[in-house]
Design a protein around this motif. Sequence first.
Motif, short mmCIF file in Angstrom:
data_model
loop_
_atom_site.label_atom_id
_atom_site.label_comp_id
_atom_site.label_asym_id
_atom_site.label_seq_id
_atom_site.Cartn_x
_atom_site.Cartn_y
_atom_site.Cartn_z
N MET A 41 0.81 -1.20 0.00
CA MET A 41 0.00 0.00 0.00
C MET A 41 0.86 1.27 0.00
O MET A 41 0.34 2.37 -0.11
N ALA A 42 2.16 1.10 0.13
CA ALA A 42 3.05 2.26 0.15
C ALA A 42 2.96 3.05 -1.15
O ALA A 42 3.13 4.28 -1.15
N LYS A 43 2.66 2.38 -2.24
CA LYS A 43 2.57 3.03 -3.54
C LYS A 43 1.44 4.06 -3.59
O LYS A 43 1.48 5.01 -4.36
N ARG A 44 0.43 3.88 -2.74
CA ARG A 44 -0.73 4.78 -2.73
C ARG A 44 -0.45 6.11 -2.04
O ARG A 44 -1.24 7.04 -2.16
N ARG A 45 0.63 6.18 -1.27
CA ARG A 45 0.93 7.43 -0.55
C ARG A 45 1.17 8.56 -1.53
O ARG A 45 1.81 8.38 -2.57
N GLY A 66 2.94 11.48 -1.17
CA GLY A 66 4.34 11.89 -1.24
C GLY A 66 4.52 13.28 -1.82
O GLY A 66 5.52 13.54 -2.48
N ASN A 67 3.56 14.17 -1.59
CA ASN A 67 3.65 15.50 -2.19
C ASN A 67 3.99 16.58 -1.16
O ASN A 67 3.80 17.76 -1.40
N HIS A 68 4.50 16.20 0.01
CA HIS A 68 4.93 17.15 1.01
C HIS A 68 6.20 17.84 0.53
O HIS A 68 7.07 17.19 -0.07
N SER A 69 6.31 19.14 0.77
CA SER A 69 7.44 19.88 0.21
C SER A 69 7.81 21.07 1.08
O SER A 69 6.98 21.63 1.77
N SER A 70 9.07 21.42 1.05
CA SER A 70 9.54 22.63 1.71
C SER A 70 10.51 23.33 0.78
O SER A 70 11.05 22.72 -0.15
N LYS A 71 10.74 24.62 1.03
CA LYS A 71 11.56 25.41 0.11
C LYS A 71 13.02 25.47 0.55
O LYS A 71 13.31 25.70 1.71
N GLU A 72 13.89 25.28 -0.42
CA GLU A 72 15.33 25.47 -0.20
C GLU A 72 15.61 26.96 -0.30
O GLU A 72 14.74 27.76 -0.66
N VAL A 73 16.84 27.37 -0.01
CA VAL A 73 17.21 28.79 0.00
C VAL A 73 16.91 29.44 -1.34
O VAL A 73 16.41 30.57 -1.41
N ALA A 74 17.18 28.77 -2.44
CA ALA A 74 16.98 29.35 -3.77
C ALA A 74 15.51 29.58 -4.10
O ALA A 74 15.18 30.44 -4.92
N ALA A 75 14.60 28.85 -3.47
CA ALA A 75 13.18 28.95 -3.79
C ALA A 75 12.42 29.95 -2.91
O ALA A 75 11.29 30.31 -3.21
N ILE A 101 16.34 23.66 5.68
CA ILE A 101 17.47 22.86 5.21
C ILE A 101 17.16 21.39 5.39
O ILE A 101 16.69 20.95 6.44
N PHE A 102 17.41 20.59 4.38
CA PHE A 102 17.15 19.15 4.35
C PHE A 102 15.69 18.82 4.65
O PHE A 102 15.40 17.85 5.33
N GLY A 103 14.79 19.66 4.17
CA GLY A 103 13.36 19.43 4.39
C GLY A 103 12.82 18.40 3.42
O GLY A 103 13.52 17.92 2.53
N PRO A 104 11.53 18.03 3.57
CA PRO A 104 10.95 17.01 2.69
C PRO A 104 10.72 17.53 1.27
O PRO A 104 10.48 18.72 1.07
N HIS A 105 10.81 16.63 0.30
CA HIS A 105 10.54 16.95 -1.09
C HIS A 105 9.68 15.84 -1.69
O HIS A 105 9.73 14.71 -1.21
N PRO A 106 8.89 16.17 -2.72
CA PRO A 106 8.02 15.15 -3.31
C PRO A 106 8.80 13.92 -3.75
O PRO A 106 9.86 14.03 -4.35
N ARG A 107 8.27 12.74 -3.38
CA ARG A 107 8.92 11.50 -3.79
C ARG A 107 7.90 10.38 -3.80
O ARG A 107 6.82 10.49 -3.23
N SER A 108 8.25 9.29 -4.41
CA SER A 108 7.41 8.10 -4.44
C SER A 108 7.85 7.15 -3.34
O SER A 108 9.04 6.91 -3.16
N TYR A 109 6.88 6.58 -2.64
CA TYR A 109 7.18 5.63 -1.57
C TYR A 109 7.11 4.19 -2.08
O TYR A 109 7.21 3.25 -1.31
N GLU A 110 6.93 4.05 -3.38
CA GLU A 110 6.78 2.73 -3.99
C GLU A 110 8.06 1.91 -3.84
O GLU A 110 9.17 2.44 -3.91
N PHE A 111 7.89 0.62 -3.59
CA PHE A 111 9.03 -0.28 -3.60
C PHE A 111 8.61 -1.57 -4.29
O PHE A 111 7.42 -1.88 -4.37
N SER A 112 9.56 -2.29 -4.83
CA SER A 112 9.21 -3.49 -5.59
C SER A 112 9.46 -4.73 -4.75
O SER A 112 10.39 -4.78 -3.95
#
Length: 166
Positions: free
Chosen positions: A1-5, A7-16, A49-60
């Motif tokens: 069920m990890a694939k259903r997450r 994963g769109n949590h995000s924070s801004k880096e210094v440049a953004a 700094i080192f905040g969350p970024h969008p990613r997929s939680y899918e694993f095979s």
Amino acid sequence: MAKRRAGNHSSKEVAAVEGSTRKIYKQKGTGGARHGSIRAPQFRGGAVIFGPHPRSYEFSLNKKIRKLGLISALSLKKRENLIIVLDELKAQGYKAVLMLKKLKGLNATASLLVDGSVDSAVLGSISNLPYVDALPVAGLNVLDILKHDKLILTVDALKKIEERLL
């Protein structure tokens, strides 16, 4: 069920982060620390700094492990006598009432219907039934098997499952 997450949590880096890049105050003589930009992480409204970024939680999973999970889920249902085998799975039109009557006769109101290829009339007749789903053999998975109380298979589906697992 990890694939259903999502994963769109995000924070801004210094440049953004919005804000000027000018030096806040002069380097020496203020008695304060040396700062280059208001966008730095120590300031309110600054970057993370080192905040969350969008990613997929899918694993095979390996094919053998996936197959083993399916075998164990099916054997659990068999051990508890929760598998019903029918000759064929037909619906009389697209009426949910008729399908509900048929399922109540089998004492299987919350069930998963598995056929070699699911008929559109069957899909139409179960679309309004809350705990009933239909899947072709190719779509059979552990989550759906464990989620439903009873497993209703056709003889054709049973043969295809045996081919798939042996």
